[in-house]
Design a protein around this motif. Sequence first.
Motif, mmCIF file in Angstrom:
data_model
loop_
_atom_site.group_PDB
_atom_site.id
_atom_site.type_symbol
_atom_site.label_atom_id
_atom_site.label_comp_id
_atom_site.label_asym_id
_atom_site.label_seq_id
_atom_site.Cartn_x
_atom_site.Cartn_y
_atom_site.Cartn_z
ATOM 1 N N VAL A 365 1.029 -1.038 -0.089
ATOM 2 C CA VAL A 365 0.211 0.106 0.052
ATOM 3 C C VAL A 365 0.934 1.158 0.041
ATOM 4 C CG1 VAL A 365 -1.866 -1.257 1.418
ATOM 5 C CG2 VAL A 365 -0.331 -0.026 2.484
ATOM 6 N N GLY A 366 0.560 2.176 -0.783
ATOM 7 C CA GLY A 366 1.302 3.440 -0.885
ATOM 8 C C GLY A 366 1.103 4.355 -2.030
ATOM 9 N N LEU A 367 1.701 5.179 -2.104
ATOM 10 C CA LEU A 367 1.544 6.376 -3.111
ATOM 11 C C LEU A 367 2.436 6.178 -4.189
ATOM 12 C CD1 LEU A 367 1.312 9.635 -0.828
ATOM 13 C CD2 LEU A 367 -0.479 7.853 -1.416
ATOM 14 N N GLY A 368 2.038 7.035 -5.463
ATOM 15 C CA GLY A 368 2.916 6.965 -6.538
ATOM 16 C C GLY A 368 2.489 8.070 -7.387
ATOM 17 N N ASN A 369 3.129 8.190 -8.482
ATOM 18 C CA ASN A 369 3.049 9.278 -9.612
ATOM 19 C C ASN A 369 2.401 8.660 -10.822
ATOM 20 O OD1 ASN A 369 4.018 11.737 -8.143
ATOM 21 N ND2 ASN A 369 6.257 10.996 -8.509
ATOM 22 N N ALA A 370 1.459 9.430 -11.483
ATOM 23 C CA ALA A 370 0.949 9.184 -12.821
ATOM 24 C C ALA A 370 1.170 10.289 -13.728
ATOM 25 C CB ALA A 370 -0.426 8.664 -12.828
ATOM 26 N N ASP A 384 -2.136 3.363 -4.543
ATOM 27 C CA ASP A 384 -2.275 1.840 -5.087
ATOM 28 C C ASP A 384 -2.212 0.753 -4.007
ATOM 29 O OD1 ASP A 384 0.774 2.333 -5.324
ATOM 30 O OD2 ASP A 384 0.438 0.186 -5.252
ATOM 31 N N ILE A 385 -2.818 -0.432 -4.314
ATOM 32 C CA ILE A 385 -2.713 -1.468 -3.565
ATOM 33 C C ILE A 385 -2.037 -2.459 -4.653
ATOM 34 C CG2 ILE A 385 -3.680 -3.382 -2.412
ATOM 35 C CD1 ILE A 385 -5.686 -1.607 -1.480
ATOM 36 N N ASN A 386 -0.856 -3.216 -4.144
ATOM 37 C CA ASN A 386 -0.039 -3.891 -5.235
ATOM 38 C C ASN A 386 -0.088 -3.514 -6.473
ATOM 39 O OD1 ASN A 386 0.445 -6.003 -3.703
ATOM 40 N ND2 ASN A 386 -0.936 -7.558 -4.297
ATOM 41 N N ASN A 387 0.188 -2.147 -6.761
ATOM 42 C CA ASN A 387 0.491 -1.436 -7.804
ATOM 43 C C ASN A 387 -0.786 -1.295 -8.834
ATOM 44 O OD1 ASN A 387 2.831 0.022 -8.779
ATOM 45 N ND2 ASN A 387 2.824 -1.397 -10.529
ATOM 46 N N THR A 429 12.472 2.075 -6.787
ATOM 47 C CA THR A 429 12.036 2.187 -8.120
ATOM 48 C C THR A 429 10.711 2.752 -8.287
ATOM 49 O OG1 THR A 429 12.521 -0.118 -7.884
ATOM 50 C CG2 THR A 429 12.757 0.755 -10.169
ATOM 51 N N ASN A 430 10.374 3.751 -8.749
ATOM 52 C CA ASN A 430 9.263 4.477 -8.956
ATOM 53 C C ASN A 430 8.523 3.585 -10.003
ATOM 54 O OD1 ASN A 430 7.128 5.996 -8.697
ATOM 55 N ND2 ASN A 430 8.154 7.866 -9.053
ATOM 56 N N LEU A 431 7.773 2.530 -9.633
ATOM 57 C CA LEU A 431 6.986 1.897 -10.383
ATOM 58 C C LEU A 431 5.750 2.725 -10.822
ATOM 59 C CD1 LEU A 431 7.035 -1.625 -8.690
ATOM 60 C CD2 LEU A 431 8.064 -1.017 -10.920
ATOM 61 N N ARG A 432 5.379 2.608 -12.023
ATOM 62 C CA ARG A 432 4.364 3.432 -12.653
ATOM 63 C C ARG A 432 2.968 2.425 -11.977
ATOM 64 N NH1 ARG A 432 4.965 7.978 -13.186
ATOM 65 N NH2 ARG A 432 6.099 8.953 -14.944
#
Length: 562
Positions: A365-370, A384-387, A429-432
């Motif tokens: 669980v966490g944040l990301g960028n799009a 996201d959860i599991n990306n 790694t900043n996974l999309r």
Amino acid sequence: MAAAAAVAFGIRTMLLLAICMLPLSSVEAMVRHYKFNVVMKNATKLCSTKPIVTVNGKFPGPTIYAREDDTVLVKVVNHVKYNLSIHWHGVKQLRTGWADGPAYITQCPIEPGQAYVYNFTLTGQRGTLWWHSHILWLRATVHGALVILPKLGVPYPFPKPNREQVIILSEWWKSDTEAIINEALKSGLAPNVSDAHTINGHVGPIQGCSSKAGLTVKVKAGESYLLRIINGALNEELFFKVAGHKFTVVEVDATYIKPFNTNTIVIAPGQTTNVLLKANHKIGNFLLAASPFMDAPIPVDNRTATATLHYQGTLASTVTTLTSLPPTNATAVSTAFTESLRSLNSKEYPARVPLKVDHNLLFTVGLGNAPCATCVNGTRLVADINNVTFVMPKISLLQAKFFNIKGVFTDDFSANPPALFNFTGSQVTNLRTTKGTRVYRVGYNSTIQLVLQDTGMITPENHPIHLHGFNFFVVGKGKGNFNPNKDTQKFNLVDPVERNTVGVPFGGWVAIRFRADNPGVWFMHCHLEIHTTWGLKMAFVVDNGKGPNESLLPPPSDLPKC
Ligand code: C2O
């Protein structure tokens, strides 16, 4: 005549006696009717007035009182311009998923001018829960307490308090909360933090606006009080304290725990905590206060909400005894509190922890960028959860499941993250993220172990994760990356706390177990509203078991349409 009357009287007495000899629950479960008119109301806080969405013109909204095993019918009539729905947070909704409330998950929203009757039974639950709007950011002002008393004649497993008091903590923005979130979604940035915290709708005296008196909780020397504390804030975990008094914590999320003493509680959005407070002074005024807990480098509203505990007989001129709250980043205080929580696990209230696991899941669980061409930085914050950043469907998942409507969701939510990496490391790694309306599907009565692993993709952060439709047991918790070989051995499978919302610690993980004994579609999401908005959500689909008692009921005829 007289003889007939005597016979009639005799029969009635016998009937009464017969009724009295039945088990209590079978004669006392009641049907409770409530009406929620959702209306706009002008509210004045922080010396300014704005129109807010309310239930029956109240902020916080009305408290629902019921007893264990009662059936509650709430007719919600929408008189405002927003679509809405109401969620009964923590109510298990056995076979009645249609009454759970999250918009587009278990129902289409109630449109302006429309009504819907939520009909559910409080089977085997007692304690403090709450209700709130479950769409957009309307829950900022559309929320209230749901108090489930034990069955008549069944005592609390702790000394009976003289009185009870609901305490709802919340957040207040000077401007319209819908405008705040819409602005944030446009820019792709985080929304403004709130302008104040509230206790039962009061901000308390605040500099520059001293005419606004706060809430006064009146107590009598020597008496004991059960405080039913609810965190109804959108985005902030809170510390709560009363000057000069200790709490005995006796329940969380409507499950009894082994009582322990503390002078500070920590409570995340979505959670509820019952404490006993003994009025052990003779007279005096004592500060009640709530302030934020945040151990990530993220801005918070650091204003303290205050109220007064007032002893009967204290002169109005008496100076209030103050208290100091822990610093905002006091992880140690928060950890000490959560680690003290243990299920009561008594004969009457056993902890039925699943010992065998059918589905072993690891969810990050966490944040990301799009990417976002129109956003300020060319990217937007997502979660996201599991990306997977969850995409809300256009009709409810529960309808899609029940009526077998294809193309609404896919049941391919992955049991593990797409890649293993140092989840909580700073150089990740900043996974999309990918987008999808994916659910994880399980059979009736199967058991699930779910490890929720925080990620540091943007920054590690504490995420209060809420599961609808079930309570779960918090069997383990730790720092860094979950290690199945080492960490599983340390799980508490005897008396872990049972709840519906748990904090995934900053840069760590938490492990929960539950039994999928409730057919339907059950939302799981971060209860920080901004993270839910950004996509930190998914759903479990639980198939029907054998026969009608293990199957979802058909939808009510007034179920809103999309
Ligand atoms: Cu209290 Cu889905 O939330």
